[in-house]
Write a protein that holds these residues in place. Structure first.
Motif, short mmCIF file in Angstrom:
data_model
loop_
_atom_site.label_atom_id
_atom_site.label_comp_id
_atom_site.label_asym_id
_atom_site.label_seq_id
_atom_site.Cartn_x
_atom_site.Cartn_y
_atom_site.Cartn_z
N SER A 139 0.83 -1.20 0.00
CA SER A 139 0.00 0.00 0.00
C SER A 139 0.87 1.26 0.00
O SER A 139 0.62 2.21 -0.76
CB SER A 139 -0.92 0.00 1.22
OG SER A 139 -1.67 1.19 1.30
N GLU A 140 1.89 1.24 0.81
CA GLU A 140 2.82 2.37 0.88
C GLU A 140 3.58 2.55 -0.43
O GLU A 140 3.71 3.68 -0.94
CB GLU A 140 3.79 2.14 2.03
CG GLU A 140 4.88 3.18 2.19
CD GLU A 140 5.89 2.81 3.25
OE1 GLU A 140 7.01 3.36 3.23
OE2 GLU A 140 5.56 1.95 4.10
N VAL A 141 4.08 1.44 -0.98
CA VAL A 141 4.88 1.50 -2.21
C VAL A 141 4.04 1.90 -3.41
O VAL A 141 4.46 2.74 -4.24
CB VAL A 141 5.56 0.13 -2.45
CG1 VAL A 141 6.17 0.06 -3.84
CG2 VAL A 141 6.63 -0.12 -1.40
N TYR A 142 2.84 1.32 -3.55
CA TYR A 142 1.99 1.63 -4.70
C TYR A 142 1.55 3.09 -4.68
O TYR A 142 1.51 3.75 -5.74
CB TYR A 142 0.77 0.72 -4.72
CG TYR A 142 1.05 -0.73 -5.01
CD1 TYR A 142 2.35 -1.18 -5.29
CD2 TYR A 142 0.04 -1.69 -4.99
CE1 TYR A 142 2.61 -2.52 -5.54
CE2 TYR A 142 0.29 -3.02 -5.25
CZ TYR A 142 1.58 -3.43 -5.52
OH TYR A 142 1.83 -4.76 -5.77
N LEU A 143 1.20 3.57 -3.50
CA LEU A 143 0.78 4.98 -3.40
C LEU A 143 1.94 5.91 -3.76
O LEU A 143 1.75 6.91 -4.47
CB LEU A 143 0.28 5.27 -1.98
CG LEU A 143 -0.24 6.69 -1.72
CD1 LEU A 143 -1.43 6.99 -2.63
CD2 LEU A 143 -0.64 6.85 -0.26
N LEU A 144 3.13 5.57 -3.28
CA LEU A 144 4.30 6.38 -3.61
C LEU A 144 4.56 6.36 -5.12
O LEU A 144 4.87 7.41 -5.72
CB LEU A 144 5.52 5.84 -2.87
CG LEU A 144 6.85 6.56 -3.14
CD1 LEU A 144 6.80 7.98 -2.59
CD2 LEU A 144 8.02 5.79 -2.52
N TYR A 151 10.97 9.21 -9.44
CA TYR A 151 10.14 8.19 -10.09
C TYR A 151 10.89 6.87 -10.21
O TYR A 151 10.32 5.80 -9.94
CB TYR A 151 9.69 8.69 -11.47
CG TYR A 151 8.95 7.65 -12.27
CD1 TYR A 151 7.69 7.20 -11.88
CD2 TYR A 151 9.52 7.09 -13.42
CE1 TYR A 151 7.01 6.23 -12.61
CE2 TYR A 151 8.85 6.12 -14.16
CZ TYR A 151 7.59 5.70 -13.75
OH TYR A 151 6.92 4.73 -14.48
N GLN A 152 12.17 6.91 -10.58
CA GLN A 152 12.94 5.68 -10.70
C GLN A 152 13.10 4.99 -9.35
O GLN A 152 13.09 3.76 -9.27
CB GLN A 152 14.32 5.98 -11.30
CG GLN A 152 15.19 4.76 -11.50
CD GLN A 152 14.53 3.71 -12.38
OE1 GLN A 152 13.92 4.03 -13.41
NE2 GLN A 152 14.61 2.45 -11.96
N ASP A 153 13.22 5.77 -8.27
CA ASP A 153 13.28 5.17 -6.93
C ASP A 153 11.99 4.40 -6.63
O ASP A 153 12.03 3.30 -6.05
CB ASP A 153 13.48 6.27 -5.87
CG ASP A 153 14.87 6.88 -5.93
OD1 ASP A 153 15.78 6.26 -6.52
OD2 ASP A 153 15.04 8.00 -5.39
N ALA A 154 10.86 4.97 -7.03
CA ALA A 154 9.58 4.29 -6.81
C ALA A 154 9.48 3.02 -7.67
O ALA A 154 8.93 2.01 -7.24
CB ALA A 154 8.43 5.24 -7.13
#
Length: 221
Positions: A103-108, A154-157
């Motif tokens: 949830s945290e990763v997808y939202l980011l 964006y690449q970090d995400a």
């Protein structure tokens, strides 16, 4: 007339007495035999008695053994059930933690993708308005630096999607990434098709919703 007793006369008197003694002796022998018979019968009953006793004892031992084995099986079954419950609880905990992380990763990821799209639009607009006379120094404040910062974020995400995301999330990311300028390699300023980007963004939202609501995802559209 003579007073002497002839031998024959004595034998005649003794013979009946001898017969009586013989008969009496024979009767006594038969009586002893009759008395001894029950004793013999009791001795004959001895092995049967011990055999029955052994059978009763063996039955008792088997019954006790069966009870112990039943108790062991019952305890073993209870232990296995407890271990299974612990295993299920551990899996539930892991799945819950993974859903929270995703949830945290997808939202980011969605936020970073949207920001990258916005900064790309701002950069192209600045280039157009300046007729190409824009400062391209990456360290200088302005649209170039903002674009580069958004590109790196964006690449970090994307990296987090690769580590924590599902296959469905990674596939949805690849579709969205195809609508944006490359986030790795050579710098390329490209226009973004807002219609394709919006459609890919919404498709990723559906994956996000489905994975965080595995039991009720009918509302994910």
């Amino acid at each position: 007339m003579s007073d002497e007793v002839s031998p024959s006369d004595g034998n005649e008197d003794i013979e009946p007495l001898r017969n009586d003694v013989a008969v009496a002796h024979a009767g006594a022998s038969e009586s002893r035999a009759e008395v001894a018979s029950p004793r013999v019968k009791r001795r004959a009953l001895g092995p049967t008695f011990w055999g029955n006793s052994v059978m009763v004892l063996a039955a008792a031992v088997l019954s006790a053994g069966a009870a112990l084995w039943g108790s062991y099986i019952g305890a073993s079954g209870s232990r296995e059930a407890a271990l299974e419950q612990q295993h299920v609880a551990a899996l539930d905990q892991q799945n819950s933690e993974l859903r929270a992380k995703r949830s945290e990763v997808y939202l980011l990821y969605l936020n970073r993708a949207n920001e990258y799209s916005r900064k790309n639009f701002a950069l192209l607009d600045a280039i157009k308005k300046s007729h190409g006379a824009i400062d391209v120094n990456p360290g200088a404040p302005g649209p170039i630096k903002d674009w580069l910062d958004a590109r790196g974020a964006y690449q970090d995400a994307v990296n987090l999607i690769y580590v924590y995301g599902s296959k469905a999330a990674w596939d949805a990311h690849r579709v969205m990434a195809s609508t944006l300028p490359p986030s790795l390699g050579t710098l390329k300023f490209e226009d973004v098709d807002s219609g394709k980007f919006t459609k890919a963004y919404q498709a990723f939202q559906v994956v996000f919703c489905q994975e965080l609501n595995p039991r009720d995802n009918n509302g994910c559209q």
